[in-house]
Write an enzyme that holds these catalytic residues in place. Sequence first.
Site, PDB file in Angstrom:
ATOM      1  N   TYR A  76       0.823  -1.208   0.000  1.00 12.96           N
ATOM      2  CA  TYR A  76       0.000   0.000   0.000  1.00 12.96           C
ATOM      3  C   TYR A  76       0.851   1.249   0.000  1.00 12.96           C
ATOM      4  O   TYR A  76       2.067   1.180   0.198  1.00 12.96           O
ATOM      5  CB  TYR A  76      -0.975  -0.011   1.182  1.00 12.96           C
ATOM      6  CG  TYR A  76      -0.354   0.328   2.526  1.00 12.96           C
ATOM      7  CD1 TYR A  76       0.483  -0.570   3.185  1.00 12.96           C
ATOM      8  CD2 TYR A  76      -0.606   1.547   3.131  1.00 12.96           C
ATOM      9  CE1 TYR A  76       1.034  -0.255   4.417  1.00 12.96           C
ATOM     10  CE2 TYR A  76      -0.064   1.877   4.369  1.00 12.96           C
ATOM     11  CZ  TYR A  76       0.762   0.972   5.000  1.00 12.96           C
ATOM     12  OH  TYR A  76       1.318   1.276   6.215  1.00 12.96           O
ATOM     13  N   LEU A  96      10.982   1.607   7.271  1.00 14.11           N
ATOM     14  CA  LEU A  96      10.450   2.035   5.986  1.00 14.11           C
ATOM     15  C   LEU A  96      11.162   3.330   5.581  1.00 14.11           C
ATOM     16  O   LEU A  96      11.352   4.210   6.411  1.00 14.11           O
ATOM     17  CB  LEU A  96       8.937   2.295   6.100  1.00 14.11           C
ATOM     18  CG  LEU A  96       8.294   2.639   4.764  1.00 14.11           C
ATOM     19  CD1 LEU A  96       8.088   1.394   3.921  1.00 14.11           C
ATOM     20  CD2 LEU A  96       6.978   3.372   4.948  1.00 14.11           C
ATOM     21  N   GLU A 117      12.053   2.687  14.323  1.00 13.86           N
ATOM     22  CA  GLU A 117      11.091   3.730  13.935  1.00 13.86           C
ATOM     23  C   GLU A 117       9.889   3.644  14.872  1.00 13.86           C
ATOM     24  O   GLU A 117       9.970   3.055  15.954  1.00 13.86           O
ATOM     25  CB  GLU A 117      10.691   3.575  12.464  1.00 13.86           C
ATOM     26  CG  GLU A 117      10.136   2.212  12.122  1.00 13.86           C
ATOM     27  CD  GLU A 117       9.802   2.050  10.647  1.00 13.86           C
ATOM     28  OE1 GLU A 117       9.722   3.026   9.893  1.00 13.86           O
ATOM     29  OE2 GLU A 117       9.577   0.886  10.252  1.00 13.86           O
ATOM     30  N   ARG A 139       8.072   4.047  -4.676  1.00 16.37           N
ATOM     31  CA  ARG A 139       8.167   3.131  -3.530  1.00 16.37           C
ATOM     32  C   ARG A 139       7.152   2.005  -3.672  1.00 16.37           C
ATOM     33  O   ARG A 139       7.430   0.859  -3.313  1.00 16.37           O
ATOM     34  CB  ARG A 139       7.962   3.899  -2.219  1.00 16.37           C
ATOM     35  CG  ARG A 139       8.206   3.027  -0.989  1.00 16.37           C
ATOM     36  CD  ARG A 139       8.176   3.818   0.296  1.00 16.37           C
ATOM     37  NE  ARG A 139       6.867   4.389   0.540  1.00 16.37           N
ATOM     38  CZ  ARG A 139       6.599   5.250   1.525  1.00 16.37           C
ATOM     39  NH1 ARG A 139       7.554   5.629   2.352  1.00 16.37           N
ATOM     40  NH2 ARG A 139       5.388   5.725   1.679  1.00 16.37           N
ATOM     41  N   ARG A 196      -7.181 -20.854  -1.488  1.00 14.91           N
ATOM     42  CA  ARG A 196      -6.245 -20.610  -0.390  1.00 14.91           C
ATOM     43  C   ARG A 196      -5.113 -21.623  -0.390  1.00 14.91           C
ATOM     44  O   ARG A 196      -5.323 -22.822  -0.143  1.00 14.91           O
ATOM     45  CB  ARG A 196      -6.964 -20.640   0.970  1.00 14.91           C
ATOM     46  CG  ARG A 196      -6.024 -20.268   2.115  1.00 14.91           C
ATOM     47  CD  ARG A 196      -6.684 -20.322   3.473  1.00 14.91           C
ATOM     48  NE  ARG A 196      -5.731 -19.940   4.512  1.00 14.91           N
ATOM     49  CZ  ARG A 196      -4.820 -20.771   5.039  1.00 14.91           C
ATOM     50  NH1 ARG A 196      -4.762 -22.024   4.652  1.00 14.91           N
ATOM     51  NH2 ARG A 196      -3.970 -20.327   5.961  1.00 14.91           N
ATOM     52  N   LYS A 208       6.403  -1.760   2.143  1.00 15.32           N
ATOM     53  CA  LYS A 208       5.169  -1.173   2.690  1.00 15.32           C
ATOM     54  C   LYS A 208       4.042  -2.177   2.471  1.00 15.32           C
ATOM     55  O   LYS A 208       3.178  -2.020   1.590  1.00 15.32           O
ATOM     56  CB  LYS A 208       4.890   0.186   2.044  1.00 15.32           C
ATOM     57  CG  LYS A 208       3.996   1.069   2.896  1.00 15.32           C
ATOM     58  CD  LYS A 208       4.154   2.530   2.555  1.00 15.32           C
ATOM     59  CE  LYS A 208       3.131   3.421   3.237  1.00 15.32           C
ATOM     60  NZ  LYS A 208       3.150   3.387   4.699  1.00 15.32           N
TER      61      LYS A 208
END
Length: 301
Positions: A39, A209, A185, A58, A106, A153
Amino acid sequence: MTTQPLCLPTVYLNGAYMPIEEAKISPLDRGFIFGDGVYEVIPFYAGRGLRAVEHLKRLQRSLDELDIANPYPIEKWLSVIGTLIERNGGGDIAVYIQVTRGVAKRDFPPPQGLTQTVFLMANKLATPKPELYENGIACVSLDDSRWLRCHVKATALLGAVLLKHESTQAGADEVVLFRDGYLTESSASNIAAVKDGVILCPPLDNLILAGITYELMIELARKNHLPLEVRRVHRREVKKADELWIMSSTKEVVPIVKLDDKPVGHGENAGRPGPVFKQMRALFNDYKRNLPAEPVLKAAE
Ligand code: PDD
């Protein structure tokens, strides 16, 4: 129970714009089943993106890490974003983009050739209130229990969710994370420390990140000759820091004034936003007021 709207009314799902209530995906989407997706959150001020292209680069890097093909070229992303903003009335908006590997039976191994699920929504960009910059936030330090690919991300954010939960339960606003004794972070933002006028920034490796706001802050500091070191920062240095800040696309740059119930900083600045933060805040605001032009966001066909 929240009474807030889920997001701004119009969203984009797999090629179509629609009211959020009409957006439906399969429960077998690998994003839902495995968190198998990535995302981005891109801030737009009066329609101008803060480094939107960097965010999209990114996104590409995150997709590459998961071996998911990027469904759109950059121009298409920009045009979809442009239309989404327009259909939601413009203004200051955070655009959320999610791409998952798609729908499949799955099974753990990622199948080849799936059609990616693409979802975009817009939210009012709730720029932090001025009081936040004056009062700052309180944090707790915790061991960084997330995975070792924090440079991706990824939508699989359970590690961050649980750490954030822990900070809320401790009555704090956010977390300051350490891995093997070194600063990484926060749950959804980067952190810098200041000691004796020098801004100390953890390096961009797999443990954090590469924040667009963080990279902008580093750039602004260098351009304006503020002393800065990119290096590992030990817990001891964090505990003794004169200043601590968090940074992200939705928070901008916010001072941490309390860590583990103790004031951050010394002397007259103890427990208050420090002078280097104030300088950086001014530089950031100045940058935001004069956002450089980026490729035009054309309305999608
Ligand atoms: N979070 N580190 C982590 C773990 C993050 O999730 C984020 C962003 C950042 C800051 O990156 P940027 O400056 O590019 O926003 C650092 C977003 C805002 C979120 O998850 O909502």
